[in-house]
Design a protein around this motif. Structure first.
Motif, PDB file in Angstrom:
ATOM      1  N   HIS A   1      12.181  14.950  -3.271  1.00  0.00           N
ATOM      2  CA  HIS A   1      12.583  14.374  -4.559  1.00  0.00           C
ATOM      3  C   HIS A   1      13.144  12.980  -4.284  1.00  0.00           C
ATOM      4  N   THR A   2      12.274  11.999  -4.303  1.00  0.00           N
ATOM      5  CA  THR A   2      12.700  10.622  -4.051  1.00  0.00           C
ATOM      6  C   THR A   2      13.531  10.120  -5.225  1.00  0.00           C
ATOM      7  N   ARG A   3      14.249   9.017  -5.010  1.00  0.00           N
ATOM      8  CA  ARG A   3      14.964   8.364  -6.113  1.00  0.00           C
ATOM      9  C   ARG A   3      14.395   6.959  -6.280  1.00  0.00           C
ATOM     10  N   PHE A   4      13.943   6.655  -7.485  1.00  0.00           N
ATOM     11  CA  PHE A   4      13.418   5.323  -7.791  1.00  0.00           C
ATOM     12  C   PHE A   4      14.551   4.449  -8.312  1.00  0.00           C
ATOM     13  N   SER A   5      14.537   3.199  -7.919  1.00  0.00           N
ATOM     14  CA  SER A   5      15.527   2.270  -8.466  1.00  0.00           C
ATOM     15  C   SER A   5      14.831   1.157  -9.228  1.00  0.00           C
ATOM     16  N   GLN A   6      15.351   0.889 -10.428  1.00  0.00           N
ATOM     17  CA  GLN A   6      14.826  -0.207 -11.256  1.00  0.00           C
ATOM     18  C   GLN A   6      15.640  -1.473 -11.085  1.00  0.00           C
ATOM     19  N   VAL A   7      16.756  -1.408 -10.342  1.00  0.00           N
ATOM     20  CA  VAL A   7      17.710  -2.521 -10.396  1.00  0.00           C
ATOM     21  C   VAL A   7      17.968  -3.191  -9.044  1.00  0.00           C
ATOM     22  N   ILE A   8      17.028  -3.051  -8.116  1.00  0.00           N
ATOM     23  CA  ILE A   8      17.234  -3.681  -6.802  1.00  0.00           C
ATOM     24  C   ILE A   8      16.456  -4.988  -6.686  1.00  0.00           C
ATOM     25  N   ALA A   9      15.158  -4.925  -6.902  1.00  0.00           N
ATOM     26  CA  ALA A   9      14.317  -6.122  -6.717  1.00  0.00           C
ATOM     27  C   ALA A   9      14.456  -7.068  -7.910  1.00  0.00           C
ATOM     28  N   GLN A  10      14.684  -8.347  -7.618  1.00  0.00           N
ATOM     29  CA  GLN A  10      14.821  -9.331  -8.696  1.00  0.00           C
ATOM     30  C   GLN A  10      13.503  -9.567  -9.429  1.00  0.00           C
ATOM     31  N   THR A  11      12.399  -9.210  -8.793  1.00  0.00           N
ATOM     32  CA  THR A  11      11.094  -9.398  -9.431  1.00  0.00           C
ATOM     33  C   THR A  11      10.795  -8.303 -10.451  1.00  0.00           C
ATOM     34  N   GLY A  12      11.578  -7.215 -10.424  1.00  0.00           N
ATOM     35  CA  GLY A  12      11.312  -6.106 -11.345  1.00  0.00           C
ATOM     36  C   GLY A  12      10.561  -4.958 -10.705  1.00  0.00           C
ATOM     37  N   ARG A  13      10.147  -5.118  -9.455  1.00  0.00           N
ATOM     38  CA  ARG A  13       9.445  -4.022  -8.772  1.00  0.00           C
ATOM     39  C   ARG A  13      10.372  -2.826  -8.570  1.00  0.00           C
ATOM     40  N   LEU A  14       9.781  -1.653  -8.584  1.00  0.00           N
ATOM     41  CA  LEU A  14      10.544  -0.438  -8.293  1.00  0.00           C
ATOM     42  C   LEU A  14      10.717  -0.298  -6.786  1.00  0.00           C
ATOM     43  N   SER A  15      11.790   0.366  -6.387  1.00  0.00           N
ATOM     44  CA  SER A  15      11.946   0.745  -4.977  1.00  0.00           C
ATOM     45  C   SER A  15      12.230   2.242  -4.920  1.00  0.00           C
ATOM     46  N   SER A  16      12.155   2.812  -3.724  1.00  0.00           N
ATOM     47  CA  SER A  16      12.240   4.260  -3.591  1.00  0.00           C
ATOM     48  C   SER A  16      13.015   4.614  -2.326  1.00  0.00           C
ATOM     49  N   ILE A  17      13.928   5.606  -2.441  1.00  0.00           N
ATOM     50  CA  ILE A  17      14.699   6.024  -1.255  1.00  0.00           C
ATOM     51  C   ILE A  17      14.830   7.540  -1.200  1.00  0.00           C
ATOM     52  N   ASP A  18      15.136   8.026  -0.010  1.00  0.00           N
ATOM     53  CA  ASP A  18      15.397   9.464   0.254  1.00  0.00           C
ATOM     54  C   ASP A  18      14.307  10.413  -0.226  1.00  0.00           C
ATOM     55  N   PRO A  19      13.074  10.328   0.228  1.00  0.00           N
ATOM     56  CA  PRO A  19      12.555   9.339   1.181  1.00  0.00           C
ATOM     57  C   PRO A  19      11.944   8.150   0.453  1.00  0.00           C
ATOM     58  N   ASN A  20      11.730   7.069   1.218  1.00  0.00           N
ATOM     59  CA  ASN A  20      11.016   5.921   0.674  1.00  0.00           C
ATOM     60  C   ASN A  20       9.524   6.227   0.755  1.00  0.00           C
ATOM     61  N   LEU A  21       8.931   6.536  -0.395  1.00  0.00           N
ATOM     62  CA  LEU A  21       7.514   6.901  -0.423  1.00  0.00           C
ATOM     63  C   LEU A  21       6.618   5.692  -0.682  1.00  0.00           C
ATOM     64  N   GLN A  22       7.237   4.504  -0.747  1.00  0.00           N
ATOM     65  CA  GLN A  22       6.444   3.301  -0.996  1.00  0.00           C
ATOM     66  C   GLN A  22       6.059   2.576   0.285  1.00  0.00           C
ATOM     67  N   ASN A  23       6.570   3.053   1.424  1.00  0.00           N
ATOM     68  CA  ASN A  23       6.247   2.323   2.663  1.00  0.00           C
ATOM     69  C   ASN A  23       5.505   3.186   3.672  1.00  0.00           C
TER      70      ASN A  23
ATOM     71  N   LEU B   1       2.637  12.896 -13.858  1.00  0.00           N
ATOM     72  CA  LEU B   1       2.790  11.672 -13.077  1.00  0.00           C
ATOM     73  C   LEU B   1       3.832  11.948 -11.991  1.00  0.00           C
ATOM     74  N   LEU B   2       3.466  11.715 -10.722  1.00  0.00           N
ATOM     75  CA  LEU B   2       4.351  12.039  -9.600  1.00  0.00           C
ATOM     76  C   LEU B   2       5.017  10.821  -8.982  1.00  0.00           C
ATOM     77  N   LEU B   3       4.206   9.782  -8.755  1.00  0.00           N
ATOM     78  CA  LEU B   3       4.701   8.640  -7.984  1.00  0.00           C
ATOM     79  C   LEU B   3       4.145   7.326  -8.503  1.00  0.00           C
ATOM     80  N   GLN B   4       4.905   6.266  -8.275  1.00  0.00           N
ATOM     81  CA  GLN B   4       4.383   4.910  -8.399  1.00  0.00           C
ATOM     82  C   GLN B   4       4.601   4.243  -7.054  1.00  0.00           C
ATOM     83  N   VAL B   5       3.525   3.766  -6.450  1.00  0.00           N
ATOM     84  CA  VAL B   5       3.611   3.089  -5.158  1.00  0.00           C
ATOM     85  C   VAL B   5       2.958   1.717  -5.316  1.00  0.00           C
ATOM     86  N   HIS B   6       3.795   0.697  -5.504  1.00  0.00           N
ATOM     87  CA  HIS B   6       3.331  -0.679  -5.704  1.00  0.00           C
ATOM     88  C   HIS B   6       2.404  -0.771  -6.919  1.00  0.00           C
ATOM     89  N   ASP B   7       1.092  -0.859  -6.710  1.00  0.00           N
ATOM     90  CA  ASP B   7       0.171  -1.021  -7.838  1.00  0.00           C
ATOM     91  C   ASP B   7      -0.604   0.269  -8.128  1.00  0.00           C
TER      92      ASP B   7
END
Length: 876
Positions: free
Chosen positions: A603-625, A824-830
């Motif tokens: 169960h990852t956690r998405f953040s909307q408020v880290i990247a100044q560009t508006g991109r989402l980020s993901s932690i615990d685990p980071n499923l975007q990298n 819908l499960l994940l968003q990974v970049h595009d």
């Protein structure tokens, strides 16, 4: 107390840190490797040396008094990479924050400042330590002065005393100048005597002590060729000695009392570390002196004993407090409700009690709730069996849109931005690290109630600011509804095939073992492959590979060095593969195995408020990298599977969305036509840049064109492109010039957006997301250059982020409208990842591209690639 004076060579140490560490970025796009390395060095020095005086000396400019002697002094040096240049101003801020003094002097170098001040200190019998990466300064070593030269990485140093110099070279510190005069110094373009290297120079000086004495007794020099060289280049030798001599009588206008060290400014340090995303360093310095007052004005509130209509209002600020930042696992430890009816603290037991009135209020969509973090609130209450509805305001998201350059980890961060002084930080109340704990009940109640009060008091102020910025639609139509979509995705989680991961772990261990044996076979002996020193000896001495880069400790065996040598010997390819597989094993496979829940999901956690560009980020685990370039890395996606029988994973990926956004924003006709005609954009770019037909485009041309296409989006420099393509900076600069000549609309966009940013102080995306760039008008060239690249990139990357966010919201609505079970499960970049029953695949094939390609209308078509399979890997 005796004086202990630390003199640091700023430029040298910054360069050392930059090249010792990988090219790091923080979430705001600022390169940070030199800043981080320098900071680590400074913290270590302060901790170990405990100086009474501290100065960081800087070079003032390119021209010094030495250029009058020799115009080509330092002439061979390459231009400082912009990725390093932009970090100097931050390093200076770091020094200021730690309480250090800084100094530079026109026409003189940092060495001269250090030489002059160290002499003043020696005259007062003070202990002096000079910290540098430049061995030129070893000439300053004396009974009172130790010259510490960075030896390995950024924190290990080699102390040069007169005794150490004697042992190492057989010379005195003063003779270091003569040695440089004879052998020269390629890094400073000091010529020296041709044909005289270090060993010869030392031999001559042991016999004759100085250059002057050497030339007085030139007839005693053995070796006809050497003697001729010395005689023919006498002027060069004396000039080189003069250039290598540090001026210890420079007109320095700073005295020792002015560099007295009085300690760090904790608040400035914390603010900088937060801005730079140096979380590990924040943890290291702890929470002392945060600049907050521990006592605030008394805040009257009541503790609810029962829940009834006297507490529950039609509109209220609500805080559901969890102790752990991972709200998927943390229990709610208390609640607070603030409304026109008053301030109430609600113990967690009441939320979980048999009294259903609070649950009914939380689930009533007509009762408006104003919260700090809607996603956390939704997920936390879901764990209590409560499907909260009626959330009407999210302070965190609103504050982030107002100023995305701020770091928002908690309510106190937002309160500080909007000058609300009635709430303390979590660190001050709960403590930090091993000292973190739940405080006594009275303090806990007060803290949670203050948070809810901040939400209640700040709501109107923040919404007014969004209205003023024309961002109400961005907030209510994009970010706010997206939080609810993300909450559902997080709660659903992604099923992981643990057995497959364990199989991969075993398979990788066998592969790593086999590669290890192959490396030993090719090397002809066993050694520690993970030791750069041992590896360097094998590659460059035993196997005789060409030396690409040397460090103070020997040969560099970094990835960029090995990549350049890949075709030189079979062992290099094997070593690179060995390293890649080792990282996959430790970072990804073992990392994933640690975070699988009992339900078999992550169960990852998405953040909307880290990247100044508006991109989402993901932690615990980071499923975007999760890596995709290496075959073994891609296979990790085999472990991500549907959570139900006879379901599949369905993936949909925007094709080249950032380049399509660039075409739309820049209105470059060639780019627009290429996308409208559905051409291969990299081939098209290669055709235009190299002036060849489609048939003449080679794979290498296309590769270079691709690097430039994506590099342009990120405001790439000639240095960055040269590193990516393994070409010279001059070739890279020419390539970028040709690109702009081929796509004049892009060049005009870059120019226009920078001008607009200078006038307004910010840039915007297609959906009015703002990024403030105050450095765009800075007098500091490096800061301004970075800001200009940011201005070019943000509207492109930010608009791409807006588009996929809009697609996610539209997709969630469409799945519901079509009454589909697909999720819908994940968003990974595009890319969007779904799990779906097999009997819904044909429907998804129609509705997913329909939704994604029409999320936002551009002047070029958006294009989506789709696939599905039994695992995420099969869906690519």
């Amino acid at each position: 107390m005796s004086k202990k004076i630390i003199l640091m060579d700023g430029n040298s140490l910054a360069y050392r840190a930059f090249f010792a560490l990988p090219l790091l970025n923080n979430d705001k796009g600022i390169h940070t490797n030199a800043i981080y390395g320098f900071t680590m060095m400074l913290m270590k020095i302060l901790e170990e040396e405990k100086p009474t005086h501290l100065l960081v000396a800087w070079d003032a400019g390119k021209t010094t008094f030495r250029h009058k002697t020799f115009q080509e002094y330092k002439g061979g040096r390459q231009k400082t990479p912009p990725e390093l240049s932009e970090q100097f101003s931050y390093i200076r801020e770091i020094v200021n924050a730690f309480g250090g003094k800084q100094y530079e002097l026109e026409e003189f170098e940092a060495d001269d400042i250090i030489g002059t001040l160290s002499l003043l200190a020696e005259n007062e019998n003070a202990e002096v330590k000079i910290i540098s990466g430049d061995k030129d300064l070893t000439q300053l070593a004396s009974e009172h002065t130790t010259v510490c030269i960075t030896k390995k990485g950024i924190t290990e140093i080699e102390p040069y005393t007169p005794e150490h110099i004697k042992e190492k070279y057989g010379l005195t510190p003063a003779q270091i100048i003569d040695m440089k005069g004879l052998m020269g110094d390629t890094s400073d373009n000091i010529p020296g005597v041709p044909g005289v290297g270090e060993k010869t120079a030392i031999k001559l000086l042991i016999e004759h002590h100085t250059i002057e004495e050497l030339y007085e007794k030139i007839d005693q020099v053995s070796g006809k060729k050497l003697k001729e060289n010395l005689e023919e280049n006498k002027d060069l030798a004396f000039m080189s000695k003069q250039l290598a001599t540090i001026n210890r009588e420079a007109p320095v206008e700073i005295e020792l009392p002015q560099i007295e060290y009085k300690g760090p400014h904790q608040e400035k340090i914390q603010a900088l570390f937060k801005e730079l995303s140096f979380q590990s360093l924040l943890d290291k310095i702890g929470t002392e002196a945060t600049g907050e007052e521990a006592e605030l004005e008394t805040l009257p509130f009541e503790t609810a004993e029962t829940i009834d209509e006297s507490i529950l209002a039609d509109e209220a600020a609500l805080i559901m407090e969890v102790f752990d930042e991972n709200y998927h696992k943390a229990d709610i430890i208390g609640c607070a409700l603030i409304s026109s009816k008053g301030r109430y603290f609600i113990p967690a037991e009441l939320l979980k009690s048999s009294d259903k009135k609070l649950k009914a209020w939380l689930e009533d969509p007509t009762k408006k709730k104003w919260v700090y973090d809607s996603k956390q609130t939704i997920v936390s209450l879901q764990r209590e069996g409560i499907a909260v509805k009626g959330i009407d305001f999210d302070l965190l998201l609103a504050a982030y849109l107002v100023n995305p350059s701020e770091t928002f980890n908690e309510v106190a961060d937002v309160a500080k931005l909007f000058d609300f002084k009635g709430v303390l930080s979590n660190d001050l109340v709960y403590g930090k690290g091993s000292k973190r704990h739940i405080p006594d009940f009275e303090q806990l109640k007060d803290h949670i109630t203050r948070k809810a009060t901040a939400v209640f008091e700040l709501r109107d102020k923040v919404l007014e600011k969004l209205e003023e910025n024309d961002q109400i639609s961005l907030y209510y139509d994009l970010e706010f509804p997206l939080a609810q979509v993300l909450a559902e995705m997080e709660h659903t989680g992604v099923q992981v095939d643990k057995e497959r991961l364990l199989e991969m772990q075993e398979e990788l261990a066998k592969k790593i073992d086999a590669i290890e044996k192959r490396i030993y076979e090719l090397a002809g002996e066993t050694f520690n492959i993970n030791s750069p020193k041992q590896l360097g000896v094998i590659l460059f001495e035993k196997l005789g590979l060409p030396t690409v880069k040397k460090t103070k400790t020997g040969y560099s065996t970094s990835a960029d060095v090995l990549e350049k040598l890949e075709d030189s010997h079979e062992v290099v390819k094997e070593i690179l593969h060995y390293r890649q597989l080792g990282k996959l094993q430790s970072t990804y496979i073992e990392g994933l195995l640690k975070v699988i829940w009992d339900n078999g999901k992550v169960h990852t956690r998405f953040s909307q408020v880290i990247a100044q560009t508006g991109r989402l980020s993901s932690i615990d685990p980071n499923l975007q990298n999760i890596p995709i370039r290496l075959e073994e890395g891609r296979k990790i996606r085999q472990a991500f599977i549907p959570s139900e029988k006879d379901w599949v994973i369905f993936a949909a990926d925007y094709s080249q969305i950032e380049l399509r956004v660039l075409a739309h924003i820049s209105q470059d006709q060639k780019l627009i036509d290429a996308f409208r005609e559905d051409l291969d954009i990299h081939t098209k770019t290669a055709m235009d840049v190299f002036h060849v037909s489609e048939e003449e485009v080679t794979s290498n041309m296309r590769r270079q064109a691709k690097a430039v296409n994506f590099g342009i989006v990120y405001g790439i420099s000639d240095y960055g492109l040269s590193q990516n393509l393994g070409i010279t900076r001059k070739e890279a600069a020419t390539f970028i010039e040709k690109y702009f000549a081929s796509f004049p609309g892009v060049k005009e966009y870059m120019k226009t957006i920078v001008q607009s940013a200078k006038e307004k102080g910010y840039v915007t995306t297609l959906l009015h997301r703002r990024r403030y760039i105050p450095e765009i008008t800075s007098r500091n060239f490096n800061l301004r250059s970075f800001a200009e690249r940011t201005a070019m990139n943000t509207p492109i990357q930010g608009s791409a982020a807006d588009i996929i966010k809009k697609a996610m919201i539209d997709m969630a609505k469409r799945l519901k409208a079509e009454k589909l079970r697909s999720r819908l499960l994940l968003q990974v970049h595009d890319e969007l990842i779904f799990e779906a029953p097999k009997d819904e695949i044909e429907i998804l094939k129609k509705i997913v591209p329909d939704v994604m390609e029409n999320a936002v209308k551009l002047d070029v078509p958006l294009k989506v690639d789709m696939d599905y399979g039994n695992t995420w890997f099969d869906a690519k």
